[in-house]
Design a protein around this motif. Structure first.
Motif, short mmCIF file in Angstrom:
data_model
loop_
_atom_site.label_atom_id
_atom_site.label_comp_id
_atom_site.label_asym_id
_atom_site.label_seq_id
_atom_site.Cartn_x
_atom_site.Cartn_y
_atom_site.Cartn_z
N LYS A 30 -82.88 -14.27 23.56
CA LYS A 30 -83.66 -12.92 23.37
C LYS A 30 -84.88 -13.07 24.41
N ASP A 35 -80.46 -8.39 25.25
CA ASP A 35 -80.32 -8.11 23.75
C ASP A 35 -79.26 -8.86 23.26
N LEU A 125 -80.90 -3.18 17.55
CA LEU A 125 -81.23 -3.64 19.06
C LEU A 125 -82.13 -2.90 19.86
#
Length: 254
Positions: A30, A35, A125
């Motif tokens: 990340k 994502d 997300l």
């Protein structure tokens, strides 16, 4: 850089230290600008232990109750992984199969995915969180929990990747990719850097246990690249892509 779905099998989340290591890897992915959505299996031998307990209660347990029981292992994994990510300074939100929008048929023990509506995962997300989904499970038209059978978590991961329009689906296991033979048995086995869906399905049909046949069929249907890697190393693993596809088309996300 990319939207990545990662799947971690039971050996990768077998205990607390393993879960902490996986959390660290997810956070690093990340922080590289990606994502990340994650699908997890049950910890270690949890599913086998649950089956043993069920059979101790009833030698012929009802299929519905078995599926209710079988979904428990993945729920434990997803929650502990979310907690570990939080403890390491990042944000995560866990979801059961039904919460993640996995709609299946009514068959218990070997359900087929009919649709995936991952609205809540996509929302997580968009909020900068890691979305963690319990693999191997969904919900039938009656609202009851169902399980997907052998290789179900791999299939969950590919289906989630397709529904989220991910760039790649990473399948983390305890070997460094797809080999010409089981490297734990045959020391001279060679890693295959790139393989087609068709070749991988032939291997699965011949008994290879790296990926279930249904998982590869799902990926082929939607042209979703699969990257088989080890959660215990950072080696390059194996890319599974359409026949003749240039593997460089897959985003450089790692």
């Amino acid at each position: 850089m990319a939207l990545i779905v990662q799947k971690y099998g039971g050996s990768s989340v077998a205990d607390s230290d393993s879960i902490k290591r996986v959390a660290k890897r997810i956070i690093a992915t990340k922080k590289a600008g990606n994502d990340v959505a994650v699908v997890v299996s049950a910890m270690g031998d949890t599913t086998d232990d649950l089956i043993d307990q069920a059979l101790d209660m009833d030698s012929n347990p009802p299929a519905r109750e078995m599926d209710m029981l079988m979904t428990a292992g993945e729920r434990i994994s997803m929650s502990l992984l979310a907690m570990s990510i939080h403890a390491q300074g990042d944000k995560a939100h866990s979801f059961t199969g039904s919460q993640a929008g996995f709609m299946t048929d009514a068959r218990y023990g070997a359900a087929h995915i009919r649709a995936v509506h991952p609205h809540r995962v996509a929302e997580a997300l968009s909020n900068g969180e890691v979305g963690i989904v319990a693999g191997f499970q969904g919900v039938n038209p009656d609202g009851d929990a169902t399980t997907l059978g052998r290789g179900g978590s791999d299939t969950s991961a590919v289906a989630l990747a397709v529904a989220l329009h991910a760039d790649v689906c990473e399948i983390y296991t305890d070997v460094d990719g797809v080999f010409t033979a089981d490297p734990r048995i045959v020391p001279t086995a060679r890693r295959i850097p790139v393989i087609s869906y068709e070749e991988m399905m032939e291997m699965a049909a011949s008994g290879s246990k790296i990926l279930a046949l249904r998982c590869v069929e799902y990926a082929q249907r939607f042209h979703m690249p699969i990257h088989v890697r080890s959660s215990f190393s950072h080696r390059s693993g194996t890319l599974i892509v359409p026949q003749g596809m240039n593997p460089q088309i897959v985003p450089n996300y790692s």
